[in-house]
Design a protein around this motif. Structure first.
Motif, mmCIF file in Angstrom:
data_model
loop_
_atom_site.group_PDB
_atom_site.id
_atom_site.type_symbol
_atom_site.label_atom_id
_atom_site.label_comp_id
_atom_site.label_asym_id
_atom_site.label_seq_id
_atom_site.Cartn_x
_atom_site.Cartn_y
_atom_site.Cartn_z
ATOM 1 N N GLU A 69 0.831 -1.205 0.000
ATOM 2 C CA GLU A 69 0.000 0.000 0.000
ATOM 3 C C GLU A 69 0.867 1.258 0.000
ATOM 4 O OE1 GLU A 69 -3.352 0.568 0.188
ATOM 5 O OE2 GLU A 69 -4.291 -1.318 0.813
ATOM 6 N N LEU A 70 1.909 1.237 0.818
ATOM 7 C CA LEU A 70 2.759 2.421 0.946
ATOM 8 C C LEU A 70 3.583 2.678 -0.304
ATOM 9 C CD1 LEU A 70 4.032 2.043 4.633
ATOM 10 C CD2 LEU A 70 1.934 3.108 3.775
ATOM 11 N N CYS A 71 3.730 1.651 -1.147
ATOM 12 C CA CYS A 71 4.487 1.783 -2.392
ATOM 13 C C CYS A 71 3.663 2.390 -3.523
ATOM 14 C CB CYS A 71 4.963 0.403 -2.865
ATOM 15 S SG CYS A 71 6.386 -0.232 -1.985
ATOM 16 N N LYS A 72 2.364 2.400 -3.378
ATOM 17 C CA LYS A 72 1.513 2.803 -4.498
ATOM 18 C C LYS A 72 1.786 4.249 -4.915
ATOM 19 C CE LYS A 72 -2.321 -0.364 -3.593
ATOM 20 N NZ LYS A 72 -3.763 -0.499 -3.214
ATOM 21 N N PRO A 73 1.860 4.488 -6.213
ATOM 22 C CA PRO A 73 2.061 5.861 -6.691
ATOM 23 C C PRO A 73 0.928 6.768 -6.185
ATOM 24 C CG PRO A 73 2.350 4.283 -8.490
ATOM 25 C CD PRO A 73 1.791 3.511 -7.323
ATOM 26 N N GLY A 74 1.298 7.922 -5.732
ATOM 27 C CA GLY A 74 0.292 8.872 -5.278
ATOM 28 C C GLY A 74 -0.164 8.674 -3.846
ATOM 29 N N TYR A 75 0.428 7.685 -3.143
ATOM 30 C CA TYR A 75 0.039 7.495 -1.744
ATOM 31 C C TYR A 75 0.363 8.763 -0.950
ATOM 32 C CZ TYR A 75 -0.138 5.921 3.083
ATOM 33 O OH TYR A 75 -0.432 5.820 4.426
ATOM 34 N N VAL A 76 -0.629 9.254 -0.193
ATOM 35 C CA VAL A 76 -0.453 10.448 0.631
ATOM 36 C C VAL A 76 -0.354 10.018 2.085
ATOM 37 C CG1 VAL A 76 -1.476 12.623 1.373
ATOM 38 C CG2 VAL A 76 -1.711 11.882 -1.008
ATOM 39 N N CYS A 77 0.712 10.375 2.736
ATOM 40 C CA CYS A 77 0.971 9.940 4.108
ATOM 41 C C CYS A 77 0.114 10.712 5.113
ATOM 42 C CB CYS A 77 2.450 10.134 4.435
ATOM 43 S SG CYS A 77 2.899 9.704 6.125
ATOM 44 N N LYS A 78 -0.669 9.974 5.873
ATOM 45 C CA LYS A 78 -1.379 10.486 7.037
ATOM 46 C C LYS A 78 -1.310 9.412 8.120
ATOM 47 C CE LYS A 78 -4.684 13.489 4.633
ATOM 48 N NZ LYS A 78 -6.123 13.796 4.431
ATOM 49 N N PRO A 79 -1.450 9.777 9.402
ATOM 50 C CA PRO A 79 -1.317 8.782 10.470
ATOM 51 C C PRO A 79 -2.244 7.585 10.283
ATOM 52 C CG PRO A 79 -1.299 10.988 11.397
ATOM 53 C CD PRO A 79 -1.646 11.146 9.939
ATOM 54 N N ILE A 80 -1.701 6.411 10.524
ATOM 55 C CA ILE A 80 -2.467 5.165 10.491
ATOM 56 C C ILE A 80 -2.814 4.786 11.919
ATOM 57 C CG2 ILE A 80 -2.344 2.688 10.014
ATOM 58 C CD1 ILE A 80 -0.615 3.320 7.593
ATOM 59 N N ALA A 81 -4.064 4.430 12.150
ATOM 60 C CA ALA A 81 -4.530 4.050 13.486
ATOM 61 C C ALA A 81 -4.583 2.527 13.611
ATOM 62 C CB ALA A 81 -5.899 4.648 13.754
ATOM 63 N N LEU A 82 -4.029 2.008 14.677
ATOM 64 C CA LEU A 82 -4.141 0.591 15.016
ATOM 65 C C LEU A 82 -4.997 0.462 16.265
ATOM 66 C CD1 LEU A 82 -1.230 0.792 13.496
ATOM 67 C CD2 LEU A 82 -0.871 -1.468 14.477
ATOM 68 N N GLY A 83 -5.869 -0.540 16.285
ATOM 69 C CA GLY A 83 -6.703 -0.772 17.458
ATOM 70 C C GLY A 83 -8.024 -0.054 17.422
ATOM 71 N N THR A 84 -8.505 0.271 16.237
ATOM 72 C CA THR A 84 -9.756 1.006 16.130
ATOM 73 C C THR A 84 -10.974 0.100 16.096
ATOM 74 O OG1 THR A 84 -9.618 1.002 13.711
ATOM 75 C CG2 THR A 84 -8.596 2.840 14.881
ATOM 76 N N ASN A 85 -10.786 -1.167 15.785
ATOM 77 C CA ASN A 85 -11.904 -2.105 15.719
ATOM 78 C C ASN A 85 -11.747 -3.183 16.783
ATOM 79 O OD1 ASN A 85 -14.381 -2.624 14.333
ATOM 80 N ND2 ASN A 85 -13.443 -4.410 13.385
ATOM 81 N N THR A 86 -10.717 -3.998 16.671
ATOM 82 C CA THR A 86 -10.413 -4.952 17.731
ATOM 83 C C THR A 86 -8.983 -4.719 18.203
ATOM 84 O OG1 THR A 86 -9.774 -6.640 16.108
ATOM 85 C CG2 THR A 86 -12.039 -6.687 16.910
ATOM 86 N N ASP A 87 -8.665 -5.179 19.405
ATOM 87 C CA ASP A 87 -7.405 -4.821 20.044
ATOM 88 C C ASP A 87 -6.214 -5.461 19.334
ATOM 89 O OD1 ASP A 87 -5.260 -4.408 21.974
ATOM 90 O OD2 ASP A 87 -6.862 -3.907 23.382
#
Length: 357
Positions: A118-136
């Protein structure tokens, strides 16, 4: 009929009718062995199914959620929190949001590989990724699967910002990755503490680490220089609301810099599961609890509307907010929202490039 099950949160394993799925017939497996010598159901073992998704970043456009992308390394959660708003997602798999959600888990071992892609995709715009938003992300099976850690390794290597929400002290095992990221302005953590009463915690969130362990996690994270918040979500009227000030005081002493809370939410199948839990563990106040929740939710068990779903409405909601704000001021939990850096991000050379070479 509901049953107390050792170390499990839900007392029911009801089917979901939302997707017109056929009810399962008894086939002699563990789900059907409900009788034992004392009349209670036998302990239920946890099993894990490998899931191979095509993508790992979940995106949202909700106006009342402060992030637009997240990673969920697992589906289902062994912590067994009865109030978990993610329980209804198990219905998509023709599994119960009740006991199945706590015992029939899904793991995504290729998550880190998918993330790098995903991070390699052309045009990827960096914004914070959240972990733990659905299950722990630090539920017990992370100990063996280490999927969360693998994802953090990818984010650390690419200098990508992340936030983590958990109610587990297992997050301390990844301080070696998170502390250097935090020093660069790339990481923040939120630890959930809903009660300090071990008796309530044993039924409310039966397989989550104890409240004292979570306070130790806050202290360890803060000592490592990782911006750390405490979440009192959810606050449950007549069950945990009397602890607001005490939890905030203990969290501040441990090193938390700010706090957050939500009144309890009961979407879809969570409402009947929660009512059954109340009838089993707090029959003396079940009616009062539900009446108060409905007063917070416009006369319903749940309010799905953006904005009000997070805040609640009416006098009870205002009282909770006032108490929370006063206690935060008293204990110095008014830190500014952490602004994580995005300018340091460097994508990996390729999905199978430097990160996996």
């Amino acid at each position: 009929m509901s049953h107390k099950r050792a170390s499990r949160g839900a007392t029911l394993n009801t089917e979901s009718a939302r997707f017109n799925l056929p009810a399962r017939e008894e086939d002699g497996d563990w789900l059907d062995n409900r009788d034992s010598i004392d009349g209670a159901p036998p302990p239920v073992r946890t099993n894990v199914t490998i899931e191979t998704p095509r993508t790992i970043l979940a995106r949202n456009t909700s106006p009342d959620i402060p992030f637009d992308r997240s990673i969920n390394p697992y589906r289902g959660c062994e912590h067994g929190c009865i109030y978990c708003f993610a329980r209804p997602t198990h219905a998509y798999h023709d599994l119960s949001p009740g006991i199945d959600f706590e015992t029939r888990l899904f793991a995504k071992p290729i998550a880190a590989e998918l993330l790098a892609a995903e991070l390699c995709k052309p045009g990827y715009v960096c914004k914070p990724i959240a972990l733990g938003t659905n299950t722990d992300p630090y539920q017990p099976i992370e100990r063996e699967w280490r999927i969360t850690r693998a994802c953090i390794e990818v984010l650390a290597a690419t200098r990508h910002p992340l936030t983590i929400t958990t109610k587990s002290d297992r997050i301390m095992r990844d301080i070696d990755l998170l502390a250097p990221m935090a020093a660069q302005g790339l990481a923040a953590a939120m630890v959930s503490i809903t009660t300090l009463d071990p008796r309530i915690a044993m039924t409310l969130e039966p397989r989550a680490p104890t409240p004292e362990k979570r306070l130790k996690a806050i202290a360890a994270l803060a000592a490592a220089g990782i911006p750390t918040f405490v979440s009192l979500s959810p606050i449950i009227p007549a069950i945990t609301d009397h602890e607001i000030e005490h939890i905030l005081a203990r969290a501040a002493d441990a090193g938390a810099q700010a706090a957050f809370f939500l009144p309890v939410r009961l979407p879809h199948e969570v409402a009947p599961l929660f009512r059954a839990w109340l009838d089993t563990h707090f029959p003396d106040r079940a009616a009062k609890v539900m009446a108060t929740i409905r007063s917070l939710r416009g006369g319903r068990d749940n309010d799905p509307n953006f904005g009000s779903r997070m805040q609640g409405q009416g006098p009870w909601a205002e009282l909770l907010r006032t108490r929370f704000q006063i206690a935060c001021r008293k204990y110095g939990l008014n830190g500014d929202r952490v602004r994580l850096r995005t300018d340091l991000f460097r994508p990996p050379a390729g999905a199978q490039g430097e990160l996996f070479g």
